[in-house]
Design an enzyme around this catalytic site. Structure first.
Site, PDB file in Angstrom:
ATOM      1  N   VAL A 108       0.831  -1.207   0.000  1.00  0.00           N
ATOM      2  CA  VAL A 108       0.000   0.000   0.000  1.00  0.00           C
ATOM      3  C   VAL A 108       0.863   1.254   0.000  1.00  0.00           C
ATOM      4  O   VAL A 108       0.392   2.343   0.310  1.00  0.00           O
ATOM      5  CB  VAL A 108      -0.956   0.001   1.222  1.00  0.00           C
ATOM      6  N   HIS A 124      -4.466  -4.244  -2.281  1.00  0.00           N
ATOM      7  CA  HIS A 124      -4.933  -3.817  -0.956  1.00  0.00           C
ATOM      8  C   HIS A 124      -5.090  -2.309  -0.828  1.00  0.00           C
ATOM      9  O   HIS A 124      -5.198  -1.794   0.277  1.00  0.00           O
ATOM     10  CB  HIS A 124      -3.975  -4.347   0.121  1.00  0.00           C
ATOM     11  N   SER A 224       6.916 -12.001  -1.144  1.00  0.00           N
ATOM     12  CA  SER A 224       5.661 -12.287  -0.441  1.00  0.00           C
ATOM     13  C   SER A 224       5.703 -13.693   0.141  1.00  0.00           C
ATOM     14  O   SER A 224       6.089 -14.641  -0.543  1.00  0.00           O
ATOM     15  CB  SER A 224       4.461 -12.174  -1.390  1.00  0.00           C
TER      16      SER A 224
END
Length: 284
Positions: A108, A124, A224
């Protein structure tokens, strides 16, 4: 016996796949750690000591919103000052040279766009935006920052940690006097335009991602752990369709059983090498 970390340190096989083009990048918090933004689950991941704000807690009580905005008011300054690193720049360069068909990020922080990447799907959301939960109006985070400063001219506290969502860790007494501000359009509750834990990613955004994955020649996961379903589902979907899944991450990921290539390197170094190998003399 200690388990070895997964994956090779040889970027070559990944570079060969990327050089063929049509690759969709799926990035997570690990790509931004070299910009000074910690991740959630790495060696210094904030989930070891920090419970992120959930959607339920945010909407349920004013005290929850007060706690979030007081902490985020200070934490956002670190996010806003962060600059793209070599990993972000390499992704933008790979896209500019035609190797990538899409970029999806779970982050983000807006750093992919700051590095020059185009048409990034922010799974997101982005901390740069604020949304009213009543009327749906969106506005710039900078404008809210000014309003919060005006409402809390004497608010200062020592930040002990910044988290990937821009939420700083503060002592409770520093939060108790923080004054909230409401939507200037309707007086409703303001929330950062990001997906909190326990909140669903908007369905049209999910469908855009699936469309990219369905048309990809390969999916490249960067930084990730794939612990949360919002990103992991795309890896599982690609693997089920027979699309190669390439993962570059330090440490275990939930997607490792689905990976056709697995590299265990810091993202800045790995992506710089990847860029060099895909754009070198052999790929002119």
């Amino acid at each position: 016996m200690l388990a070895l970390e997964p994956g090779s340190t040889d970027i070559g096989p990944v570079a060969q796949t990327v050089a063929a083009g049509g690759v969709v990048v799926l990035s997570g918090a690990g790509i931004s750690t070299e910009s000074g933004i910690p991740d959630y689950r790495g060696e210094s991941g904030s989930l070891r000591t920090h419970t992120p704000m959930t959607y339920g807690d945010f909407v349920a009580s004013e005290s929850g919103r007060q706690r979030y905005w007081a902490r985020s008011h200070l934490g956002w300054r670190t996010i806003a000052r962060a600059a793209p690193n070599d990993g972000h720049r390499a992704v933008a360069a790979l896209q500019a040279r035609g190797f990538l068909s899409g970029v999806i990020t779970q982050n983000v922080d807006g750093l992919h766009q700051a590095a020059g990447a185009r048409d990034v799907i922010e799974l997101h959301g982005n901390l740069d935006r604020v949304i009213c939960l009543n009327c749906g109006t969106t506005s710039a985070r900078e404008a809210l920052d000014r309003r919060l400063k005006d409402a809390n001219p004497d608010f200062e506290a020592e930040v002990t940690r910044i988290n990937p969502d821009g939420d700083a860790e503060l002592p409770a007494e520093a939060v108790s006097t923080f004054q909230l501000v409401d939507c200037t359009t309707c007086g409703g509750i303001l929330k950062p335009d990001v997906v909190f834990f326990g909140e669903n990613v908007p369905r049209p955004r999910v469908e855009r991602c699936y469309n990219l994955i369905d048309n990809a020649n390969a999916v490249l996961v960067l930084g990730s752990s794939l612990t949360v379903m919002s990103g992991f589902r795309f890896v599982r979907h690609a693997a089920k369709a027979g699309t190669p899944v390439l993962i570059i991450n330090q440490g275990l990921t939930r997607g490792d059983p689905y990976a056709t290539q697995r590299v265990n390197l810091p993202l800045g170094r790995a992506l710089t090498e990847l860029l060099e190998e895909t754009t070198g003399p052999g790929h002119a």
